[in-house]
Write an enzyme that holds these catalytic residues in place. Structure first.
Site, PDB file in Angstrom:
ATOM      1  N   ASN A 155      11.681  72.507  68.166  1.00 42.44           N
ATOM      2  CA  ASN A 155      12.314  73.601  68.903  1.00 42.44           C
ATOM      3  C   ASN A 155      13.087  73.060  70.102  1.00 42.44           C
ATOM      4  O   ASN A 155      13.697  72.004  70.017  1.00 42.44           O
ATOM      5  CB  ASN A 155      11.253  74.647  69.257  1.00 42.44           C
ATOM      6  CG  ASN A 155      11.841  76.030  69.433  1.00 42.44           C
ATOM      7  OD1 ASN A 155      12.785  76.212  70.184  1.00 42.44           O
ATOM      8  ND2 ASN A 155      11.307  77.009  68.734  1.00 42.44           N
ATOM      9  N   GLU A 213       9.940  75.294  81.860  1.00 48.31           N
ATOM     10  CA  GLU A 213      10.527  74.435  80.824  1.00 48.31           C
ATOM     11  C   GLU A 213      11.565  73.472  81.386  1.00 48.31           C
ATOM     12  O   GLU A 213      12.196  72.735  80.635  1.00 48.31           O
ATOM     13  CB  GLU A 213      11.194  75.310  79.741  1.00 48.31           C
ATOM     14  CG  GLU A 213      10.209  76.215  79.000  1.00 48.31           C
ATOM     15  CD  GLU A 213      10.846  76.975  77.834  1.00 48.31           C
ATOM     16  OE1 GLU A 213      12.092  76.963  77.705  1.00 48.31           O
ATOM     17  OE2 GLU A 213      10.082  77.593  77.060  1.00 48.31           O
ATOM     18  N   CYS A 231       6.460  95.910  71.148  1.00 53.12           N
ATOM     19  CA  CYS A 231       5.558  95.419  72.192  1.00 53.12           C
ATOM     20  C   CYS A 231       4.995  94.023  71.965  1.00 53.12           C
ATOM     21  O   CYS A 231       4.652  93.325  72.920  1.00 53.12           O
ATOM     22  CB  CYS A 231       4.376  96.387  72.363  1.00 53.12           C
ATOM     23  SG  CYS A 231       4.879  98.124  72.451  1.00 53.12           S
ATOM     24  N   ASP A 266      16.465  81.817  61.028  1.00 52.47           N
ATOM     25  CA  ASP A 266      16.444  81.451  62.458  1.00 52.47           C
ATOM     26  C   ASP A 266      16.516  79.937  62.635  1.00 52.47           C
ATOM     27  O   ASP A 266      15.931  79.384  63.565  1.00 52.47           O
ATOM     28  CB  ASP A 266      15.185  82.021  63.144  1.00 52.47           C
ATOM     29  CG  ASP A 266      15.245  81.912  64.665  1.00 52.47           C
ATOM     30  OD1 ASP A 266      16.345  81.710  65.206  1.00 52.47           O
ATOM     31  OD2 ASP A 266      14.187  82.013  65.307  1.00 52.47           O
ATOM     32  N   CYS A 294       5.697  90.335  73.707  1.00 57.52           N
ATOM     33  CA  CYS A 294       5.187  89.992  75.044  1.00 57.52           C
ATOM     34  C   CYS A 294       3.672  90.162  75.143  1.00 57.52           C
ATOM     35  O   CYS A 294       2.984  89.340  75.740  1.00 57.52           O
ATOM     36  CB  CYS A 294       5.862  90.844  76.108  1.00 57.52           C
ATOM     37  SG  CYS A 294       7.596  90.408  76.382  1.00 57.52           S
ATOM     38  N   ASN A 349      21.122  80.751  65.709  1.00 61.11           N
ATOM     39  CA  ASN A 349      20.888  81.502  64.481  1.00 61.11           C
ATOM     40  C   ASN A 349      21.734  82.772  64.412  1.00 61.11           C
ATOM     41  O   ASN A 349      22.441  83.129  65.332  1.00 61.11           O
ATOM     42  CB  ASN A 349      19.411  81.868  64.369  1.00 61.11           C
ATOM     43  CG  ASN A 349      18.956  82.684  65.557  1.00 61.11           C
ATOM     44  OD1 ASN A 349      18.540  82.130  66.570  1.00 61.11           O
ATOM     45  ND2 ASN A 349      19.045  84.004  65.478  1.00 61.11           N
ATOM     46  N   GLY A 395      20.151  85.526  73.058  1.00 59.88           N
ATOM     47  CA  GLY A 395      20.064  86.957  72.759  1.00 59.88           C
ATOM     48  C   GLY A 395      20.301  87.258  71.292  1.00 59.88           C
ATOM     49  O   GLY A 395      20.384  88.414  70.891  1.00 59.88           O
ATOM     50  N   GLU A 424      18.508  87.325  68.672  1.00 61.34           N
ATOM     51  CA  GLU A 424      17.557  88.174  67.964  1.00 61.34           C
ATOM     52  C   GLU A 424      17.819  89.661  68.222  1.00 61.34           C
ATOM     53  O   GLU A 424      17.579  90.508  67.384  1.00 61.34           O
ATOM     54  CB  GLU A 424      16.119  87.841  68.385  1.00 61.34           C
ATOM     55  CG  GLU A 424      15.491  86.723  67.580  1.00 61.34           C
ATOM     56  CD  GLU A 424      16.147  85.382  67.781  1.00 61.34           C
ATOM     57  OE1 GLU A 424      16.742  85.152  68.860  1.00 61.34           O
ATOM     58  OE2 GLU A 424      16.097  84.557  66.862  1.00 61.34           O
TER      59      GLU A 424
HETATM   60 CA    CA Z   1      16.413  82.312  67.483  1.00 58.90          CA
END
Ligand code: CA
Length: 724
Positions: A419, A96, A631, A332, A634, A287, A208, A210
């Site tokens: 985003n 990115e 899980c 969010d 990912c 968020n 972090g 979330e």
């Molecule tokens: Ca977020």
């Protein structure tokens, strides 16, 4: 083309032609006599437009416009654009980063916060730096182990690492000069954003939200790494003691029963900008944690400084003004998206503005001196708010996006109407080019939610969603889910839009050649569009998905356009099914370039499927809930991987035999598969295995078959159906 459009085009062409001639007259790639090679200080950055051949800061200049004044490549000759060189990065996950180019040296960042220096003329590797991020830390990354780039100050470059360090390197050799831990290593903080520099200070935030952390931005001395100040975006408690006066101001907007133990979120994970004249550092805040405001701050409150744009004094961290995009954030809706500083003619006078198109779907134009809201208009589909009241500066919610009691389809979803993918502002056309998207998402509250360290703590009921979807299949598929929107920030309207077929978006570059460059997201097409009308005038198939924003630079009189290729991120892990192997690369283009592009390689094939007839339905059901909790972010929804990380349905017999050692013992931690022994028991790990095997063996459900058929037939929902 209408008459107005023609006039606009003609006008823009005059502007562009004069800009191009001006730029060509300057010997831009010649470094100012007073500065040393590979040294970027205040004087060079403040006068970046006198050296348009360089790309010295994240958005090229402190104003972060991502506009290159170079015009050797323009709309009349762009058809001759071809690969100048290709450098294989050896990576297989998301890239990115915005590369920086100073005095012929390009420095980019890769997965796991690694740094790569190349000769910008040839792509030859000069040095590499690996901060050796413990791969198990990848478990704490919401959205892949990505990094968005370095900052450059004097003879050093700075990188933030996934595990929370800020590291200074010698730009010439890659030697590590200092490293400081900027986060509490016992909390799931991650850094993926690029640091910024000004006034001898390095500014760095983190992510972090979330998982449950408390957000802040810090300033460090560029020479020594010493921390100079820290601005906390949310309070640690209602009554304090508060670290600084602004925390007390924020605490007044949180209820006493707020979930302070969760950290509350408000992370500063990407965007900043700096105005040297006003002496203001602009910072975008993320968020909440949990998302659900009813749980987070029972009884209400705006919950400052979630989703706010902050204007801080770079020397002290003192807050000068703030603007909160989404008071009492619930979805969010980060305001960490790219911010652009520009001077615009609005209402008959020149306004110094800050522009942002955050996740919530409104395009904001603020007075960057005072924080006054000038305008806010919807640039993508939305159902959560009808408009922004320009008197109060607050969005007017529709009530249709409440999810405290019942499941609710919310537009935009947590992926946002825009985003992290950087936009660009073209001073010639006056347009902002936004990598926009239409996304809907089924929010479902977990009535029993409580903060649990090591978990994804958004307050959503993922296991119930996984059960009811056939889970995420019900997430609405829009026609042309992503687009490139040309937005007029003065007239407050869309001027043109290019629809994309990929669900993954990509960053943007604008150039004085009347061009806008953007990758295809999930597909490997890099395209150039005419800036004035969006006509596609050039494209190249690089064979591997592209999310990163292109840059342009000039060395030895030759203009290049360069971009990192390699798909990933949250969307890459969940949506995409790779058509080719995700071999990362840096690719540079120039006129009449003839370098061969690497051959497209087939994705790594799935291995032998394990079959068993000893599945226990109760364990399968328990495993479904646990898989949905731990899980899927990912390995993919319903154990169907997007292709970046192993599809567990194709696990080998050996993997199945080693299931407990892998999941509990951490035997694959050095490959990024952390131990989950802190949150899972051996019996629970076995249940997940039963579920995965059941997914490997089962036939598609009717709903999945219908969804697949619809996708194959190109059936989808127009975003306008859900917009207001
Ligand atoms: Ca977020």
């Amino acid at each position: 083309m209408g008459r107005l459009a023609m006039r606009r085009l003609a006008l823009a062409w005059v502007v562009l032609a004069s800009l191009g001639a001006d730029a060509a007259a300057r010997a831009d790639e010649v470094r100012p006599a007073a500065s040393r090679p590979l040294h970027v200080g205040a004087a060079r950055l403040a006068a970046a437009d006198t050296e348009p051949g360089q790309w010295m800061a994240h958005g090229r200049t402190w104003s972060e416009q991502r506009y290159s004044p170079l015009a050797q490549i323009d709309e009349t000759n762009v058809a001759r654009l071809g690969p100048a060189w290709v450098h294989a990065t050896g990576t297989l996950r998301g890239l990115e980063a915005t590369p920086l180019v100073v005095d012929g040296v390009m420095i980019a960042t890769l997965t796991w916060s690694r740094v790569l220096a190349l000769d910008a003329r040839t792509g030859q590797e000069l040095w590499r730096f690996d901060p050796e991020v413990p791969r198990a830390w990848g478990r704490h990354a919401c959205c892949d182990v990505v990094n968005r780039g370095v900052a450059w100050w004097e003879g050093r470059v700075y990188v933030g690492t996934l595990d929370g360090r800020l590291v200074a390197l010698d730009a010439k050799t890659g030697e590590r000069l200092w490293s400081v831990q900027t986060t509490d290593p016992t909390r799931p903080y991650t850094i993926t954003g690029a640091p910024r520099v000004a006034k001898g200070k390095v500014f760095i935030g983190n992510g972090g939200g979330e998982f449950g952390v408390r957000g802040y931005v810090s300033a460090h001395d560029a020479e020594t790494g010493e921390r100079l100040w820290r601005f906390y975006t949310v309070p640690a408690s209602k009554d304090g003691p508060h670290e600084h006066v602004e925390v007390a101001q924020a605490a007044a907007t949180w209820s006493r029963e707020s979930t302070f133990e969760s950290g509350l979120g408000g992370t500063v994970w990407d965007s900043m900008a700096f105005d040297p004249e006003l002496d203001l550092l602009y910072v975008g805040v993320g968020n909440s944690n949990p998302y659900n405001r009813v749980l987070r701050s029972p009884g209400g409150g705006d919950n400052l400084f979630l989703t706010a744009i902050l204007a801080l004094r770079p020397d002290s961290g003192e807050l000068v003004w703030h603007y909160q995009t989404t008071p009492a954030e619930n979805w969010d809706y980060t305001a960490t998206q790219h911010m652009i500083l520009a001077d615009l003619e609005i209402g008959g006078r020149t306004r110094k503005v800050l522009m942002q198109a955050p996740k919530n779907g409104f395009f904001y134009v603020l007075d960057r001196i005072t924080g006054e809201l000038i305008s806010a208009d919807a640039f993508a589909a939305m159902n959560w708010a009808s408009h922004v009241d320009l008197e109060t500066g607050r969005p007017v919610e529709t009530g249709r996006a409440e999810w405290k009691d019942a499941e609710s389809f919310v537009v935009p979803g947590p992926g946002g109407a825009h985003n992290w993918h950087p936009m660009a502002f073209h001073p010639g056309t006056g347009l902002v080019y936004v990598p926009s998207q239409d996304m809907a998402y089924p929010f479902l509250a977990d009535p029993k939610h409580e903060h649990r360290p090591g978990y994804y703590n958004t307050g959503e009921d993922f296991p119930a969603m996984a059960k009811s979807i056939d889970g995420f299949e019900r997430a609405l598929k829009f026609c042309s889910p992503t687009h490139l929107t040309a937005w007029d920030p003065v007239a407050r309207r869309q001027v043109w839009r290019v629809n994309k077929r990929s669900e993954i978006n990509a960053g943007v570059l604008a150039t004085a050649g009347n061009l806008v460059f953007q990758g295809g997201g999930g597909d490997g097409i890099l395209s150039a569009y005419r800036a004035t009308d969006g006509e596609r005038v050039w494209s190249a198939d690089l064979g591997v998905g592209i999310m990163a924003p292109p840059i342009s630079y000039r060395v030895d009189g030759v203009q290049y356009v360069a971009v990192l290729v390699g798909v990933g991120g949250s969307a890459g892990l969940n949506f995409s099914v790779l058509e080719s192997r995700n071999d990362g690369a840096v690719v540079a283009f120039k006129l009449d370039g003839r370098a061969p592009l690497p051959a497209r390689r087939a994705p790594t094939p799935g291995r032998v499927r394990v079959t068993t007839d000893q599945l226990d339905p109760a364990q399968v059901e328990q495993g479904r809930v646990l898989y949905g909790t731990h899980c899927f972010r990912c390995h993919g929804v319903n154990a169907i991987s997007g292709g970046l990380l192993p599809d567990l349905r194709h696990s080998s017999r050996q993997t199945h035999e080693q299931w407990r050692p892998i999941v509990l013992g951490g035997t694959l931690a050095n490959k990024g598969m952390a131990s989950f022994a802190d949150v899972l028991s051996p019996a629970e790990v076995d249940a997940i295995q039963h579920y995965v095997v059941s997914q490997a063996l089962r036939e598609p459900t009717l709903l999945e078959s219908v969804a697949r058929f619809a996708a194959e037939q190109g059936l989808c929902i127009p975003a306008s159906w859900l917009a207001r």
